[in-house]
Write a protein that holds these residues in place. Structure first.
Motif, PDB file in Angstrom:
ATOM      1  N   GLY A 148      -2.761   0.685  -4.166  1.00  0.00           N
ATOM      2  CA  GLY A 148      -1.740  -0.364  -4.060  1.00  0.00           C
ATOM      3  C   GLY A 148      -2.540  -1.490  -3.607  1.00  0.00           C
ATOM      4  N   LEU A 149      -1.785  -2.481  -2.890  1.00  0.00           N
ATOM      5  CA  LEU A 149      -2.526  -3.869  -2.688  1.00  0.00           C
ATOM      6  C   LEU A 149      -2.205  -4.069  -1.122  1.00  0.00           C
ATOM      7  N   ASN A 150      -3.144  -5.041  -0.616  1.00  0.00           N
ATOM      8  CA  ASN A 150      -2.871  -5.487   0.596  1.00  0.00           C
ATOM      9  C   ASN A 150      -2.249  -6.681   0.715  1.00  0.00           C
ATOM     10  N   GLY A 151      -0.905  -6.570   0.728  1.00  0.00           N
ATOM     11  CA  GLY A 151      -0.026  -7.886   0.894  1.00  0.00           C
ATOM     12  C   GLY A 151       1.458  -7.269   1.081  1.00  0.00           C
ATOM     13  N   TRP A 208       0.890  -1.300   0.057  1.00  0.00           N
ATOM     14  CA  TRP A 208      -0.010  -0.066  -0.095  1.00  0.00           C
ATOM     15  C   TRP A 208       0.695   1.143   0.045  1.00  0.00           C
TER      16      TRP A 208
END
Lengths: 125, 109
Positions: free
Chosen positions: A108-111, A101
């Motif tokens: 963005g992305l959750n990871g 993120w």
């Protein structure tokens, strides 16, 4: 190219401290959290804590609170993780990982998107 | 704290076969907060799937994720030789909720 490069193998005696570094490159350093995760031999992954450069906060797993400190040097795009009062149970591979993120542009992305290569810490008398 | 369990512990399959890996949470998890990682021997983990079903950059489309609530699945449609590895699910939540499951090892039958 986005990259996280960690410091080398450490061998420590019980009761000592260890400080592992994680050098970031190829992206906006202060835009993403950096996490630390460890893995004891043959075991699963264990989240230790993270640092957020947007608000300057660190957060830790309850298990490591008070024994682990995560700091960062934005000018050197490097994050550090120190573990104190080592015991044999701290023998593990330690990984830094960049969150997915981006706090600057709020997307963005959750990871845990990018990982360092790992640093082996062995605690032995 | 959310606890993740994965099954089976080991999955023995042949190249070309379909692999179905399960991840169960001790309480309901938002689909936005479930990720999967692959780890090969001697290497760091790598992100495969984020937010239950999103494929990370460069991940082949034979990998897919699904699920909701407490039950999530990683499917590998046709195993390639490079897919034999350990797979971990993760609850990506606000700290201290970044918990990982115990892992599923996919090995060659």
């Amino acid at each position: 190219q986005v990259n996280l490069v960690q410091s080398g193998t450490e061998v420590k005696k019980p009761g000592a401290s260890v400080k592992v570094s994680c050098k970031a490159s190829g992206y906006c350093f202060t835009c993403y959290d950096i996490h630390w995760v460890r893995q004891a031999p043959g075991q699963s992954l264990e989240w230790m804590g993270r640092i957020n450069f947007g608000n300057g906060q660190q957060k830790y797993s309850e298990k490591f609170q008070g024994r682990v400190t995560i700091t960062g040097d934005a000018s050197a795009t490097t994050v550090f993780m120190e573990v104190r009062s080592l015991t044999s149970e701290d023998t593990a591979a330690y990984y830094c990982a960049r969150d997915g993120w981006n706090y600057d542009i709020l997307t963005g992305l959750n990871g845990f998107e990018i990982w360092g290569q790992g640093t082996t810490v062995t605690v032995s008398s | 704290e959310i606890v993740l369990t994965q099954s089976p512990g080991t999955l023995s399959l042949s190249p070309g076969e379909r692999a179905t890996l399960s991840c169960r949470a001790s309480q309901s998890v938002s689909k936005s907060f479930l990720a999967w990682y692959q780890q090969k021997p001697g290497q760091a983990p790598s992100l495969l799937i984020y937010e239950t079903s999103g494929r990370a950059a460069g991940v082949p489309d034979r990998f897919s994720g699904s699920g909701s609530g407490t039950d999530f699945t990683l499917t590998i449609s046709r195993l390639e030789p490079e897919d034999f590895a350990v797979y971990y699910c993760q609850h990506y939540g606000d700290s201290p909720q970044f918990t990982f499951g115990p892992g599923t090892k996919v090995d060659v039958k």
